[in-house]
Motif scaffolding. Sequence first.
Motif, PDB file in Angstrom:
ATOM      1  N   VAL A  93      -3.228  -2.052   5.478  1.00 57.42           N
ATOM      2  CA  VAL A  93      -3.713  -0.965   4.630  1.00 57.42           C
ATOM      3  C   VAL A  93      -5.228  -1.013   4.715  1.00 57.42           C
ATOM      4  O   VAL A  93      -5.858  -1.990   4.296  1.00 57.42           O
ATOM      5  CB  VAL A  93      -3.252  -1.124   3.173  1.00 57.42           C
ATOM      6  CG1 VAL A  93      -3.836  -0.015   2.305  1.00 57.42           C
ATOM      7  CG2 VAL A  93      -1.733  -1.107   3.092  1.00 57.42           C
ATOM      8  N   GLY A  94      -5.818   0.033   5.309  1.00 56.33           N
ATOM      9  CA  GLY A  94      -7.248  -0.003   5.568  1.00 56.33           C
ATOM     10  C   GLY A  94      -7.566  -1.129   6.538  1.00 56.33           C
ATOM     11  O   GLY A  94      -6.840  -1.370   7.494  1.00 56.33           O
ATOM     12  N   PRO A  95      -8.635  -1.884   6.278  1.00 60.82           N
ATOM     13  CA  PRO A  95      -9.015  -2.971   7.202  1.00 60.82           C
ATOM     14  C   PRO A  95      -8.258  -4.268   6.953  1.00 60.82           C
ATOM     15  O   PRO A  95      -8.418  -5.235   7.690  1.00 60.82           O
ATOM     16  CB  PRO A  95     -10.502  -3.154   6.893  1.00 60.82           C
ATOM     17  CG  PRO A  95     -10.614  -2.801   5.443  1.00 60.82           C
ATOM     18  CD  PRO A  95      -9.616  -1.687   5.208  1.00 60.82           C
ATOM     19  N   ILE A  96      -7.411  -4.310   5.925  1.00 64.04           N
ATOM     20  CA  ILE A  96      -6.745  -5.552   5.525  1.00 64.04           C
ATOM     21  C   ILE A  96      -5.361  -5.634   6.164  1.00 64.04           C
ATOM     22  O   ILE A  96      -4.498  -4.779   5.938  1.00 64.04           O
ATOM     23  CB  ILE A  96      -6.612  -5.647   3.995  1.00 64.04           C
ATOM     24  CG1 ILE A  96      -8.000  -5.605   3.344  1.00 64.04           C
ATOM     25  CG2 ILE A  96      -5.872  -6.920   3.605  1.00 64.04           C
ATOM     26  CD1 ILE A  96      -7.960  -5.568   1.834  1.00 64.04           C
ATOM     27  N   ILE A  97      -5.133  -6.673   6.971  1.00 68.85           N
ATOM     28  CA  ILE A  97      -3.815  -6.907   7.558  1.00 68.85           C
ATOM     29  C   ILE A  97      -2.943  -7.606   6.522  1.00 68.85           C
ATOM     30  O   ILE A  97      -3.252  -8.710   6.074  1.00 68.85           O
ATOM     31  CB  ILE A  97      -3.927  -7.759   8.834  1.00 68.85           C
ATOM     32  CG1 ILE A  97      -4.707  -6.994   9.901  1.00 68.85           C
ATOM     33  CG2 ILE A  97      -2.538  -8.138   9.349  1.00 68.85           C
ATOM     34  CD1 ILE A  97      -4.930  -7.778  11.180  1.00 68.85           C
ATOM     35  N   GLY A  98      -1.860  -6.943   6.134  1.00 62.23           N
ATOM     36  CA  GLY A  98      -0.997  -7.493   5.094  1.00 62.23           C
ATOM     37  C   GLY A  98       0.219  -8.214   5.623  1.00 62.23           C
ATOM     38  O   GLY A  98       0.842  -8.997   4.895  1.00 62.23           O
ATOM     39  N   ALA A  99       0.590  -7.958   6.896  1.00 63.49           N
ATOM     40  CA  ALA A  99       1.804  -8.568   7.423  1.00 63.49           C
ATOM     41  C   ALA A  99       1.759  -8.586   8.943  1.00 63.49           C
ATOM     42  O   ALA A  99       1.038  -7.808   9.573  1.00 63.49           O
ATOM     43  CB  ALA A  99       3.039  -7.818   6.942  1.00 63.49           C
ATOM     44  N   THR A 100       2.529  -9.496   9.529  1.00 63.21           N
ATOM     45  CA  THR A 100       2.737  -9.530  10.971  1.00 63.21           C
ATOM     46  C   THR A 100       4.228  -9.658  11.224  1.00 63.21           C
ATOM     47  O   THR A 100       4.998 -10.093  10.347  1.00 63.21           O
ATOM     48  CB  THR A 100       2.003 -10.707  11.637  1.00 63.21           C
ATOM     49  OG1 THR A 100       2.518 -11.945  11.110  1.00 63.21           O
ATOM     50  CG2 THR A 100       0.502 -10.631  11.371  1.00 63.21           C
TER      51      THR A 100
END
Length: 273
Positions: A93-100
């Motif tokens: 979400v935006g520049p933040i990676i929340g999951a892989t």
Amino acid sequence: MKIKFIHIISFVTLAFSLTISSCRTGKETTNTEQVKRLNDKEALDLLFSMEAIPFTCFYAKIGIELLDSSRSASFNATTKMRVDSAFSGTMSVGPIIGATYLVTTDSIFFTDKIKNCYFREHISYLTTVFGTEIQYDFFQALVLGLPLGLDEDIKYNIKQTRDFYILSSYKKKDLRKIGEDEVGDIFVQYYINTETHHLDRIAIQVPSDTVTIDIDYQNRVLYDNFYLPEKTKIKIVQPSDSIFIDLDYKNVKLNECKDIGINIPDSYVKCNP
């Protein structure tokens, strides 16, 4: 096949959240020449020919929007694939990676970077959850916008209209004859455009759960002799609610192979169900 409604919703959300089936950049398709009309055999052969994948690696970015009666969510995802092997990527979400995530021919991995947890299961776990056999090639078809669930042992009913060749895994009268022995059946229709000869739509019905799923592939674009949808719209309708998933893709690259994998930190714990 036997699929309960809640499993269908979970499956479609997972599959389309973690994978891609369309693209956005590239050369626009033009249809300046008159396209030959197909007979039934030619239409069937064309449908099965769409399973072929003329590249070894795939990469794209995707914007995903999810909407139902209680929530609305938007996020971005990436997908790196080696055909018939594995695909992985990120969700942000935006520049933040929340999951892989990582999907292989025999396993599924997922990390939640917000909750510092991970999920890891054999791919047969999905067979148990969804009540029908799920294999890697099914996920791969979703990623690449291919026809889902083709079976050479099925006799397809073929109907031609002005706009589509409609190939069905059932006849209309079959829906009025569903009995106990057929309670878990899934009926699929493939809509091939009579002008472009592209697969424009897949319609899935699960009569036992009163569920319909429509996958609408829009504006296919040519990439190195392979057509991918520019956008995909998914609509899931059931008695109590409807779910809408929109996919919008960019930065598509074929045969530029990238490292595929997932890192699960030692400090992560298993995610709660």
